[in-house]
Scaffold this motif. Sequence first.
Motif, PDB file in Angstrom:
ATOM      1  N   LYS A 225     -10.413  27.180  30.869  1.00 19.32           N
ATOM      2  CA  LYS A 225     -11.271  25.784  30.985  1.00 19.32           C
ATOM      3  C   LYS A 225     -10.160  24.724  30.224  1.00 19.32           C
ATOM      4  O   LYS A 225      -9.113  25.148  28.641  1.00 19.32           O
ATOM      5  CB  LYS A 225     -12.144  25.710  29.874  1.00 19.32           C
ATOM      6  CG  LYS A 225     -12.658  24.048  30.799  1.00 19.32           C
ATOM      7  CD  LYS A 225     -14.428  24.408  30.401  1.00 19.32           C
ATOM      8  CE  LYS A 225     -14.833  22.286  29.933  1.00 19.32           C
ATOM      9  NZ  LYS A 225     -16.425  23.112  29.864  1.00 19.32           N
ATOM     10  N   CYS A 226      -9.522  24.051  30.533  1.00 20.82           N
ATOM     11  CA  CYS A 226      -8.727  22.668  29.712  1.00 20.82           C
ATOM     12  C   CYS A 226     -10.030  21.449  29.158  1.00 20.82           C
ATOM     13  O   CYS A 226     -10.506  21.567  29.585  1.00 20.82           O
ATOM     14  CB  CYS A 226      -8.580  21.884  31.731  1.00 20.82           C
ATOM     15  SG  CYS A 226      -6.920  22.886  32.606  1.00 20.82           S
ATOM     16  N   PRO A 227      -8.667  21.498  28.169  1.00 24.71           N
ATOM     17  CA  PRO A 227      -7.588  21.460  27.707  1.00 24.71           C
ATOM     18  C   PRO A 227      -7.444  23.004  27.077  1.00 24.71           C
ATOM     19  O   PRO A 227      -8.289  23.385  26.746  1.00 24.71           O
ATOM     20  CB  PRO A 227      -7.549  20.123  27.068  1.00 24.71           C
ATOM     21  CG  PRO A 227      -9.044  19.604  25.908  1.00 24.71           C
ATOM     22  CD  PRO A 227      -9.724  20.274  27.088  1.00 24.71           C
ATOM     23  N   VAL A 228      -6.528  23.404  27.798  1.00 18.55           N
ATOM     24  CA  VAL A 228      -5.503  24.730  27.061  1.00 18.55           C
ATOM     25  C   VAL A 228      -5.231  24.830  25.840  1.00 18.55           C
ATOM     26  O   VAL A 228      -4.617  23.829  25.269  1.00 18.55           O
ATOM     27  CB  VAL A 228      -4.768  25.875  27.985  1.00 18.55           C
ATOM     28  CG1 VAL A 228      -5.003  26.737  27.216  1.00 18.55           C
ATOM     29  CG2 VAL A 228      -5.568  26.316  29.624  1.00 18.55           C
ATOM     30  N   PRO A 229      -5.824  25.505  24.335  1.00 14.67           N
ATOM     31  CA  PRO A 229      -5.473  24.857  23.306  1.00 14.67           C
ATOM     32  C   PRO A 229      -4.096  25.215  23.097  1.00 14.67           C
ATOM     33  O   PRO A 229      -3.341  26.688  24.191  1.00 14.67           O
ATOM     34  CB  PRO A 229      -6.185  25.950  22.618  1.00 14.67           C
ATOM     35  CG  PRO A 229      -7.597  26.076  22.901  1.00 14.67           C
ATOM     36  CD  PRO A 229      -7.149  26.008  24.562  1.00 14.67           C
ATOM     37  N   GLN A 230      -3.142  24.558  22.552  1.00 17.22           N
ATOM     38  CA  GLN A 230      -1.554  25.308  22.277  1.00 17.22           C
ATOM     39  C   GLN A 230      -1.181  26.406  21.351  1.00 17.22           C
ATOM     40  O   GLN A 230      -2.049  26.374  20.616  1.00 17.22           O
ATOM     41  CB  GLN A 230      -0.895  24.079  22.492  1.00 17.22           C
ATOM     42  CG  GLN A 230      -0.993  22.656  22.962  1.00 17.22           C
ATOM     43  CD  GLN A 230      -0.160  23.295  24.278  1.00 17.22           C
ATOM     44  OE1 GLN A 230       0.720  23.612  24.671  1.00 17.22           O
ATOM     45  NE2 GLN A 230      -1.304  22.908  25.515  1.00 17.22           N
TER      46      GLN A 230
END
Length: 267
Positions: A258-263
């Motif tokens: 699921k977005c936002p995907v952690p950086q």
Amino acid sequence: GTEPAGAMRLAVGVRERVAAVHSVSALPERLRLYDGWADGYEQVPRRTEPGTGAVSLSSPSTLTAVSPQDVAALEYRAPHLAAASLAFAFPTAPAEARLLDVACGTGLVARELHRRGFRCLHGVDGSAGMLERAQSTGLYQQLWRCVLGQEALPVPSEHYDAVTLVGALGEGQVPTTAVPELLRVTKPGGFICLTTRSNPSNLRYKAELEAALERLEKQGAWQKVLAQEVGNWERATSEEESTQGTGYISGVIYLYQKCPVPQLKGD
């Protein structure tokens, strides 16, 4: 010599019982049949004698209701493969993660997840009988009755690190319109693991499902981690459903984040 592989060796009585469920279109009646199967769950023979035929189930709408013995006879690989895919992708210690097992049935997916270190497992299913069996496994911290597609999941938004829906995405079962509800209850960066079958009678549904998955990806709701077609997904119950005469049908595992995907943090 001339006996077809796999499917034709399955017990006739069981094939007829599955056909009865598969031919029922009204959901309340389906759920009553599921409840009946749950009542007879302990009465399934633990093994079959050579030459007597294997006990097994066929339709995509029944696979959350099978016993471990049925699974062995059917060679049903979806719970194992889905749990393995999710565990491989998981970025943190699985024991700390909260998972929702949708259409949990008797707990086949929970058993596989538990083997891989997942401990905080919640489940929902439309059948009260199935939920009683799931409760008896001792693997779930919480269980709810919910008919996905007719009602919202009884849990808060952005509550789970991962959501699974294995064995119930098929004709006459969970509608493809219910997929966004799985996203709702998943945390940003969390995973959603789905499966469906690729046998001829499920191809229309599969195309509809994949269109829905792609729409959500184009909208930026999630990103695809995996979409893997798997041969020998389970034994076929007729020659018509068999993949190229192998006696098996194929299936697909989908894994989305699921977005936002952690950086990822730099060193």
